[in-house]
Design a protein around this motif. Structure first.
Motif, mmCIF file in Angstrom:
data_model
loop_
_atom_site.group_PDB
_atom_site.id
_atom_site.type_symbol
_atom_site.label_atom_id
_atom_site.label_comp_id
_atom_site.label_asym_id
_atom_site.label_seq_id
_atom_site.Cartn_x
_atom_site.Cartn_y
_atom_site.Cartn_z
ATOM 1 N N GLN A 124 68.237 10.894 44.040
ATOM 2 C CA GLN A 124 67.958 12.202 43.189
ATOM 3 C C GLN A 124 66.898 12.961 43.821
ATOM 4 N N GLN A 125 67.046 14.409 43.878
ATOM 5 C CA GLN A 125 66.011 15.338 44.197
ATOM 6 C C GLN A 125 64.597 15.173 43.298
ATOM 7 N N VAL A 126 63.659 14.769 43.639
ATOM 8 C CA VAL A 126 62.466 14.850 42.617
ATOM 9 C C VAL A 126 61.110 15.712 43.194
ATOM 10 N N THR A 127 60.980 16.738 42.336
ATOM 11 C CA THR A 127 59.833 17.629 42.809
ATOM 12 C C THR A 127 58.660 17.414 42.252
ATOM 13 N N ILE A 128 57.550 17.030 42.847
ATOM 14 C CA ILE A 128 56.305 16.413 42.228
ATOM 15 C C ILE A 128 55.379 17.629 42.536
ATOM 16 N N GLU A 129 54.727 17.915 41.463
ATOM 17 C CA GLU A 129 53.495 18.802 41.329
ATOM 18 C C GLU A 129 52.144 18.132 40.965
ATOM 19 N N ALA A 130 51.245 18.634 41.924
ATOM 20 C CA ALA A 130 49.865 17.920 41.640
ATOM 21 C C ALA A 130 48.833 19.179 41.567
ATOM 22 N N THR A 131 48.111 19.419 40.054
ATOM 23 C CA THR A 131 47.450 20.364 39.910
ATOM 24 C C THR A 131 45.720 19.745 40.074
ATOM 25 N N PRO A 132 44.958 20.509 40.805
ATOM 26 C CA PRO A 132 43.311 20.120 40.548
ATOM 27 C C PRO A 132 43.010 20.246 39.317
ATOM 28 N N SER A 133 42.671 19.187 38.607
ATOM 29 C CA SER A 133 42.006 19.361 37.088
ATOM 30 C C SER A 133 40.563 19.008 37.063
#
Length: 219
Positions: A124-133
């Motif tokens: 399955q296609q999984v989009t992962i988003e990483a945000t500087p917190s």
């Protein structure tokens, strides 16, 4: 909230959902995902449905999820940690990698926007988003500061340090990423733990500046 499914080897559809109570009008309401441990491996407490029928509750670990071909936050967390995310480039003011004893030195980075990567997990296609917190500024002499601010140059910058002795310092900034993911373009789901990416140090020379008597020019 977990709500994902896969197909077992015998063709049955297996779906897992957060173990939740029912709210008004039969709506599932989850205030907090329950964690658990199975054979020493951390997991998430879930309700299991087979071909649409409730089958029971289980502690779903990443290893079990892989066997069931279902994607869970724990499984994505492992991928989140495996992927390479940008380190923050540290900028320093005054410029030219020099500052002075007892002067306020400003530190900042431009790494503030989310970064995304798309991978294939269990077909399955999984989009992962990483945000500087958060950012962990290390000033190179044992002092550090952890803050949600990326800092800024003079005069608006709010990440500063004052060096008390001349010499060479190697400041750096680490980036703390929080993550979320979605499967096949579905709803976003939070990744349960942050990830810290270390930044490369820069060389900073700390010099002394003092008054000096000079001979005034003559006409």
């Amino acid at each position: 909230m977990i709500a994902t499914s896969g197909t077992s080897g015998d063709g049955r559809v297996i779906e897992v959902r957060d173990a939740c109570g029912l709210g008004g009008e039969g709506v599932n309401v989850c205030y907090e995902t329950a964690t658990c441990t199975e054979d020493g491996e951390p997991g998430t407490f879930v309700d299991v449905y087979i071909d649409g029928e409730f089958s029971g509750k289980a502690c779903l670990t990443p290893g079990i999820a892989e066997n069931l071909a279902v994607i869970t936050p724990g499984l994505v967390l492992r991928e989140f940690e495996r992927l390479t995310w940008p380190s923050s480039e540290l900028q320093v003011q005054p410029v030219d990698q020099r500052t002075a004893v007892n002067w306020e030195t400003f530190f900042f980075t431009d790494n503030t926007a989310p970064h995304t990567q798309t991978v294939t997990l269990l077909g399955q296609q999984v989009t992962i988003e990483a945000t500087p917190s958060e950012y962990v500024y290390r000033f190179g002499e044992g002092a550090s500061a952890r803050t949600a601010s990326p800092g800024g140059p003079y005069p608006r910058g709010d990440v500063t340090h004052v060096y008390r002795a001349k010499g060479s310092a190697s400041p750096s900034v680490d980036t703390v990423y929080t993550g979320r993911y979605r499967v096949n373009g579905g709803q976003w789901i939070d990744i349960p733990a942050p990830l810290t990416v270390a930044g490369a140090p820069v060389t900073l020379q700390v010099i002394e500046i003092g008054p000096r008597l000079v001979t005034p020019p003559t006409d």
